[in-house]
Design a protein around this motif. Sequence first.
Motif, PDB file in Angstrom:
ATOM      1  N   GLU A 251       0.784  -1.433  -0.202  1.00 10.52           N
ATOM      2  CA  GLU A 251       0.205   0.080   0.213  1.00 10.52           C
ATOM      3  C   GLU A 251       0.696   1.272   0.272  1.00 10.52           C
ATOM      4  OE1 GLU A 251      -3.511   0.656   0.034  1.00 10.52           O
ATOM      5  OE2 GLU A 251      -3.588  -1.864  -0.752  1.00 10.52           O
ATOM      6  N   GLU A 252       1.895   1.267   0.150  1.00 13.16           N
ATOM      7  CA  GLU A 252       2.891   2.167  -0.947  1.00 13.16           C
ATOM      8  C   GLU A 252       2.668   3.319   0.767  1.00 13.16           C
ATOM      9  OE1 GLU A 252       2.872   3.608  -4.217  1.00 13.16           O
ATOM     10  OE2 GLU A 252       3.866   2.113  -5.204  1.00 13.16           O
ATOM     11  N   VAL A 253       3.313   2.266   2.580  1.00  9.90           N
ATOM     12  CA  VAL A 253       2.818   3.528   3.780  1.00  9.90           C
ATOM     13  C   VAL A 253       4.527   3.612   4.127  1.00  9.90           C
ATOM     14  CG1 VAL A 253       2.205   3.842   5.744  1.00  9.90           C
ATOM     15  CG2 VAL A 253       0.481   2.850   3.923  1.00  9.90           C
ATOM     16  N   THR A 254       4.524   4.419   4.385  1.00  6.04           N
ATOM     17  CA  THR A 254       5.221   5.323   4.793  1.00  6.04           C
ATOM     18  C   THR A 254       6.354   4.929   6.704  1.00  6.04           C
ATOM     19  OG1 THR A 254       5.511   7.676   4.660  1.00  6.04           O
ATOM     20  CG2 THR A 254       5.952   6.395   2.447  1.00  6.04           C
ATOM     21  N   ALA A 255       7.618   4.690   6.218  1.00  4.51           N
ATOM     22  CA  ALA A 255       7.828   5.507   8.100  1.00  4.51           C
ATOM     23  C   ALA A 255       7.128   6.433   8.617  1.00  4.51           C
ATOM     24  CB  ALA A 255       9.286   5.048   8.615  1.00  4.51           C
ATOM     25  N   GLY A 256       7.088   7.798   8.173  1.00  4.67           N
ATOM     26  CA  GLY A 256       6.572   9.249   8.523  1.00  4.67           C
ATOM     27  C   GLY A 256       5.043   8.921   9.016  1.00  4.67           C
TER      28      GLY A 256
ATOM     29  N   ALA B 109       0.864   7.665  12.876  1.00  2.16           N
ATOM     30  CA  ALA B 109      -0.192   7.245  13.652  1.00  2.16           C
ATOM     31  C   ALA B 109      -0.126   6.895  14.964  1.00  2.16           C
ATOM     32  CB  ALA B 109      -0.573   5.839  12.615  1.00  2.16           C
ATOM     33  N   ARG B 110       0.787   6.658  15.138  1.00  3.28           N
ATOM     34  CA  ARG B 110       1.569   6.039  16.639  1.00  3.28           C
ATOM     35  C   ARG B 110       1.410   7.458  17.580  1.00  3.28           C
ATOM     36  NH1 ARG B 110       7.540   5.096  17.033  1.00  3.28           N
ATOM     37  NH2 ARG B 110       7.437   8.228  16.544  1.00  3.28           N
TER      38      ARG B 110
ATOM     39  N   HIS C 103      -0.513  -2.682  15.481  1.00  2.00           N
ATOM     40  CA  HIS C 103      -0.428  -2.727  13.920  1.00  2.00           C
ATOM     41  C   HIS C 103      -1.445  -2.821  13.368  1.00  2.00           C
ATOM     42  CE1 HIS C 103      -1.175  -6.994  13.477  1.00  2.00           C
ATOM     43  NE2 HIS C 103      -0.484  -6.857  14.845  1.00  2.00           N
ATOM     44  N   ARG C 104      -2.667  -3.348  14.430  1.00  2.00           N
ATOM     45  CA  ARG C 104      -4.245  -2.977  13.764  1.00  2.00           C
ATOM     46  C   ARG C 104      -4.559  -1.873  14.107  1.00  2.00           C
ATOM     47  NH1 ARG C 104      -3.364  -7.394  17.408  1.00  2.00           N
ATOM     48  NH2 ARG C 104      -3.204  -8.864  17.284  1.00  2.00           N
ATOM     49  N   GLN C 105      -4.790  -1.049  14.414  1.00  2.00           N
ATOM     50  CA  GLN C 105      -4.824   0.098  14.345  1.00  2.00           C
ATOM     51  C   GLN C 105      -4.271   0.994  13.832  1.00  2.00           C
ATOM     52  OE1 GLN C 105      -4.123   0.950  18.906  1.00  2.00           O
ATOM     53  NE2 GLN C 105      -6.434   1.153  19.202  1.00  2.00           N
ATOM     54  N   VAL C 106      -2.679   0.588  13.263  1.00  2.00           N
ATOM     55  CA  VAL C 106      -2.078   1.516  12.066  1.00  2.00           C
ATOM     56  C   VAL C 106      -3.211   1.324  10.701  1.00  2.00           C
ATOM     57  CG1 VAL C 106       0.038   1.748  11.150  1.00  2.00           C
ATOM     58  CG2 VAL C 106      -0.150   1.636  12.905  1.00  2.00           C
ATOM     59  N   LYS C 107      -3.035  -0.452  10.785  1.00  2.00           N
ATOM     60  CA  LYS C 107      -3.780  -0.256   9.322  1.00  2.00           C
ATOM     61  C   LYS C 107      -4.574   0.199   9.584  1.00  2.00           C
ATOM     62  CE  LYS C 107      -5.734  -4.931   7.259  1.00  2.00           C
ATOM     63  NZ  LYS C 107      -6.089  -6.304   7.521  1.00  2.00           N
TER      64      LYS C 107
ATOM     65  N   HIS D  96       4.960  -3.312  13.949  1.00  2.00           N
ATOM     66  CA  HIS D  96       4.155  -3.355  15.384  1.00  2.00           C
ATOM     67  C   HIS D  96       5.568  -3.055  16.461  1.00  2.00           C
ATOM     68  CE1 HIS D  96       3.273  -5.697  19.516  1.00  2.00           C
ATOM     69  NE2 HIS D  96       4.682  -5.559  19.207  1.00  2.00           N
ATOM     70  N   CYS D  97       6.367  -3.498  15.738  1.00  2.00           N
ATOM     71  CA  CYS D  97       7.786  -2.863  16.444  1.00  2.00           C
ATOM     72  C   CYS D  97       7.804  -1.297  16.354  1.00  2.00           C
ATOM     73  CB  CYS D  97       9.323  -3.366  15.750  1.00  2.00           C
ATOM     74  SG  CYS D  97       9.560  -5.214  16.100  1.00  2.00           S
ATOM     75  N   LEU D  98       7.359  -0.708  15.229  1.00  2.00           N
ATOM     76  CA  LEU D  98       7.555   0.977  15.542  1.00  2.00           C
ATOM     77  C   LEU D  98       6.731   1.359  16.582  1.00  2.00           C
ATOM     78  CD1 LEU D  98       7.435   1.671  11.530  1.00  2.00           C
ATOM     79  CD2 LEU D  98       9.228   2.198  13.272  1.00  2.00           C
ATOM     80  N   VAL D  99       5.404   0.918  17.104  1.00  2.00           N
ATOM     81  CA  VAL D  99       3.935   1.683  17.582  1.00  2.00           C
ATOM     82  C   VAL D  99       4.334   0.864  18.994  1.00  2.00           C
ATOM     83  CG1 VAL D  99       3.302   2.532  15.761  1.00  2.00           C
ATOM     84  CG2 VAL D  99       2.183  -0.009  16.531  1.00  2.00           C
ATOM     85  N   ALA D 100       4.351  -0.677  19.121  1.00  2.41           N
ATOM     86  CA  ALA D 100       4.328  -0.879  19.919  1.00  2.41           C
ATOM     87  C   ALA D 100       4.856  -1.067  21.803  1.00  2.41           C
ATOM     88  CB  ALA D 100       3.617  -2.491  19.932  1.00  2.41           C
ATOM     89  N   ALA D 101       4.571  -1.702  22.332  1.00  5.99           N
ATOM     90  CA  ALA D 101       5.741  -1.394  23.879  1.00  5.99           C
ATOM     91  C   ALA D 101       7.244  -2.998  22.944  1.00  5.99           C
ATOM     92  CB  ALA D 101       5.164  -1.639  24.719  1.00  5.99           C
ATOM     93  N   ARG D 102       7.941  -1.954  23.828  1.00 10.33           N
ATOM     94  CA  ARG D 102       8.710  -2.874  23.266  1.00 10.33           C
ATOM     95  C   ARG D 102       8.868  -4.640  23.319  1.00 10.33           C
ATOM     96  NH1 ARG D 102      11.596  -0.047  19.540  1.00 10.33           N
ATOM     97  NH2 ARG D 102      12.396   2.069  20.266  1.00 10.33           N
ATOM     98  N   THR D 103       8.404  -4.408  25.115  1.00 14.78           N
ATOM     99  CA  THR D 103       7.683  -6.037  25.420  1.00 14.78           C
ATOM    100  C   THR D 103       7.170  -6.705  25.082  1.00 14.78           C
ATOM    101  OG1 THR D 103       7.077  -5.188  27.327  1.00 14.78           O
ATOM    102  CG2 THR D 103       9.150  -5.353  27.347  1.00 14.78           C
ATOM    103  N   GLU D 104       6.332  -6.070  24.530  1.00 11.04           N
ATOM    104  CA  GLU D 104       5.178  -6.845  23.953  1.00 11.04           C
ATOM    105  C   GLU D 104       5.358  -7.728  22.178  1.00 11.04           C
ATOM    106  OE1 GLU D 104       0.385  -5.810  21.897  1.00 11.04           O
ATOM    107  OE2 GLU D 104       1.897  -4.329  23.106  1.00 11.04           O
ATOM    108  N   PRO D 105       4.815  -8.595  22.352  1.00  6.91           N
ATOM    109  CA  PRO D 105       5.718  -9.895  21.573  1.00  6.91           C
ATOM    110  C   PRO D 105       4.126  -9.527  19.950  1.00  6.91           C
ATOM    111  CG  PRO D 105       4.606 -10.903  23.252  1.00  6.91           C
ATOM    112  CD  PRO D 105       4.596  -9.705  23.720  1.00  6.91           C
ATOM    113  N   TYR D 106       4.103  -9.404  18.908  1.00 11.22           N
ATOM    114  CA  TYR D 106       3.891  -9.512  17.379  1.00 11.22           C
ATOM    115  C   TYR D 106       2.993 -10.808  17.337  1.00 11.22           C
ATOM    116  CZ  TYR D 106       2.476  -9.797  12.900  1.00 11.22           C
ATOM    117  OH  TYR D 106       1.360  -9.849  11.525  1.00 11.22           O
TER     118      TYR D 106
END
Length: 499
Positions: free
Chosen positions: A414-419, A424-425, A433-437, A457-467
Amino acid sequence: MTEPRDPGGHAAMHEPLDLVVVGAGPAGMAAAATALDGGLRVALVDAGSAPGGQFWRHPPDDARDALPTEDLHHGLRTYRALRATLAAHERTGRLTLLLDHHVWTAARAADGFTVHAVDRGRPPEERAVVLRAPALLVATGAYDRQLPFPGWDLPGVLTAGGLQSLLKGGGVVAGRRVVLGGTGPFLLPVAAALAARGAEVVAVCEAAAPSAWLRHPAPLLRNPAKWAEAAGHASTLARYRIPLRTRTGIVGAEGDGRDGRVAAVRTASLDAGGAPIPGTERRIEADTVGVGWGFVPQLDLLLPLGCDLADAGDGTTAAAVDTGQRTTVPGLYAAGETCGVGGAALALSEGRVAAVSVLTDLSAPGRPGVRPLAAERRSVSRHRAFARAMAQAHPVPRDWPAWLTDDTTVCRCEEVTAGAVRAARDDGPATDHRQVKQLTRAGMGWCQGRMCGPAVHCLVAARTEPYTPAERLIATPVTLGALADSARPSTGATPSEPT
């Protein structure tokens, strides 16, 4: 095998099934063979054209003489023994082997499970296949985990697993000058295989430090075969003079102005958190890049069935199973990489343990006795401990997002960028990642988030939360015609046929 078909076009199973095994890799093959030896009637279903999965992937039968790939495989004696067992039971009619069959969903029923698949053995035709059995074993493996970097969407940038699949499945060397990057021991056999096939492997960039293994000596000492395997790969790397650069990452790729294909990569030394160290960047010319950050368990069929998941210890979740490979859903079993990535030896043992559990749970008079499990359970324990140590020694770097510019593509479909993901975060605010979607369309494309999901998931979720991947009721694309075919009643149905 050509299965009989009813007038409605479905595959007709004329004998009731006891067990459906989805996935014919090491775990699925071992499970099916053990269950068949125990007297069960089994359907083994796989999307590939031959059993073996990705680990024992081979060229098509009609091309094997022209494309020899035997030297790329481990454990071929085990593979051949399992194939012989399956072939023997197929001749007796106890095994229904369904290859080129893509399972798109499974559902619980009053008497067990209904498995829906599409037969794609005669393209472009698709035929619906519906299987019913009191027990279902899911051994669908895993897929490559990717972390984006500037230029990762250029032609010539592949997953490390994709490079190996091209070699094993078609004898294809994807490029002449190759750079590999990521983390984990899997990079070594890929580099060795490419070099042995004539490619110039310019560098292997390992993000972790070898000293991390010194913190986990017990699993290493309990698995001497892993040492021998690693020594063999190291010897190959030395023979071909392939440099292994530790604490180094591929942080960018550049394209050729003529055709857009990758022409060079930028690498950098990484600090303890995985961020590039200023002043260490270097440019390496290459026409092919292979990147791998471990694997993500394939849970598409398990999630809609409602089984519990567990933290796999490597940033992902996997099916939660007991010591008999039973999930929290009665009659549903899992084995292999769906329970956490740990290699083929672990998958074989888990497949055998799962099959014995099925035999125990479906025990009936006249069936052979259940084989002892002590040795297999010790094997599972030993290899699981090694997998946990490997995950701790080769983690996804905490600060890898520092590689990304705001215009770096994260979702290629979908050509979504890191920015956009960061916005969204920060402004959404999205917490997974569901809310980012929902906010950006990341994960709505052809791959349904399999490529970008872990990174988002890594970009938006807590560090300790698995994907944990999003639940999908349809695990693989299926035509409307096949859907209609699966819903149409068939004539003369037995309990294992569509009704």
